[in-house]
Design an enzyme around this catalytic site. Structure first.
Site, short mmCIF file in Angstrom:
data_model
loop_
_atom_site.label_atom_id
_atom_site.label_comp_id
_atom_site.label_asym_id
_atom_site.label_seq_id
_atom_site.Cartn_x
_atom_site.Cartn_y
_atom_site.Cartn_z
CB SER A 125 -0.90 0.10 1.22
OG SER A 125 -1.60 1.29 1.30
CE1 TYR B 233 -4.36 -1.98 5.16
CE2 TYR B 233 -3.15 0.12 4.66
CZ TYR B 233 -3.84 -0.93 4.36
OH TYR B 233 -4.08 -1.15 2.72
#
Ligand SMILES: NC(=O)c1ccc[n+]([C@@H]2O[C@H](COP(=O)([O-])OP(=O)(O)OC[C@H]3O[C@@H](n4cnc5c(N)ncnc54)[C@H](O)[C@@H]3O)[C@@H](O)[C@H]2O)c1
Length: 287
Positions: free
Chosen positions: A150, A171
């Site tokens: 990401s 995350y």
């Protein structure tokens, strides 16, 4: 001949979103698919995950393209379940050529406990390792591994914002670690010509982005922001003014990385982020 004709690809998180887009893009270019998904929720993740019907829909769409698919309900946190799913797929198709390790959650929210940090790490990072671990014994020399990271793993001031809670930190940590894992695994597997690459999406138009927790992350000034409110802020992570990329845009990158067109590409960190990284990490003017 398709661009990945008769290759067999194992995809995690394939019931919807990017995982489904990868399955369809690859099947459209001649691949057969082994698809797994958790098909149930994880408590710390505030938006629902996919369901068994979603995975069945992916299967239906792949078969409509004239290709074969084996689906299994499996959690990427469970290495034995992944190994069993891959083994069953290989028994059916006779081979495995590539893995796309991309199942993920984004358990954002300041109200979350430390469990959200651990859930993000065990799904978004350990899940990638488990998928590779399940696939590697079956991959021939020249096989392909793709992992989804990401923009949040490449740049700070994204989900690592303390206001997004421990799950946001988890995350970012997991995605950063995916990038690092891909780099080192590519080095380890290069002698076997097994290529290992990462794709790093920016905002992508899936259920993960279209969730209340994400709307709040993009509009901290509002108590109960809607998608419409968030749409105004989504382009903050892009250099090109678009609010997000589509899952099919990421699937095009994955197709390239699995096809022989990228046969000498390994260790790449391929950003599909509308230049979001450029905004977050401007180069020092050394030229
Ligand atoms: N949507 C975005 O803006 C965005 C941005 C950057 C990176 N990503 C990454 O892209 C990948 C795909 O996400 P998406 O955007 O398609 O979101 P999504 O929520 O639509 O899809 C994720 C899929 O993974 C499955 N899944 C979640 N946990 C699982 C587990 N433990 N085991 C097996 N399956 C599990 C879900 O059921 C779902 O089908 C993720 O790794 C995500 O972190 C997404």
């Amino acid at each position: 001949m398709g661009r990945v004709q008769d290759k067999v690809v194992f995809i995690t998180g394939a019931a919807r979103g990017q995982g489904r887009a990868h399955a369809l893009r690859l099947a459209g270019e001649g691949a057969d698919i082994i698809a797994v998904d958790i098909c149930e929720d994880i408590a710390s993740n505030s938006y629902p995950l996919a369901r068994q019907e979603d995975l069945a829909e992916t299967a239906k769409l792949v078969e409509k393209l004239g290709r074969r698919i084996v689906t299994r309900k499996a959690d990427v946190r469970d290495p034995a379940a992944l190994r069993a799913a891959v083994a069953e797929g290989v028994a059916e198709f006779g081979r495995l050529d590539a893995v796309v390790a991309q199942a993920g959650i984004s358990p954002l929210g300041p109200e979350q406990s430390a469990q959200a940090f651990l859930d993000a790490v065990t799904v978004d990072f350990n899940g990638v390792v488990h998928a590779v671990d399940a696939a590697l014994p079956h991959l021939p020399d020249g096989g392909v591994i793709v992992a989804t990271g990401s923009l949040a793993g490449l740049a700070s001031a994204t989900t690592d914002n303390p206001a997004l809670g421990p799950g946001g930190l988890g995350y970012s940590f997991a995605k950063r670690t995916v990038a690092s894992f891909v780099h080192d695994l590519a080095t380890v597997l290069a002698p076997r010509r097994i290529r290992v690459n990462a794709v790093h999406p920016g905002n992508c138009n899936t259920d993960m982005l279209n969730s209340d927790a994400m709307y709040r992350a993009f509009r901290p000034d509002l108590t109960d922001p809607t998608r419409e409110d968030a749409l105004v802020s989504f382009p903050a992570t892009s250099a090109m003014g678009n609010p997000y990329v589509e899952p099919e845009d990421v699937a095009d990158a994955v197709l390239f990385l699995i096809s022989d067109e990228s046969r000498w590409v390994t260790g790449a960190q391929l950003r599909v982020d509308s230049g979001g990284y450029l905004r977050k990490r401007p180069q020092l003017p050394t030229f």
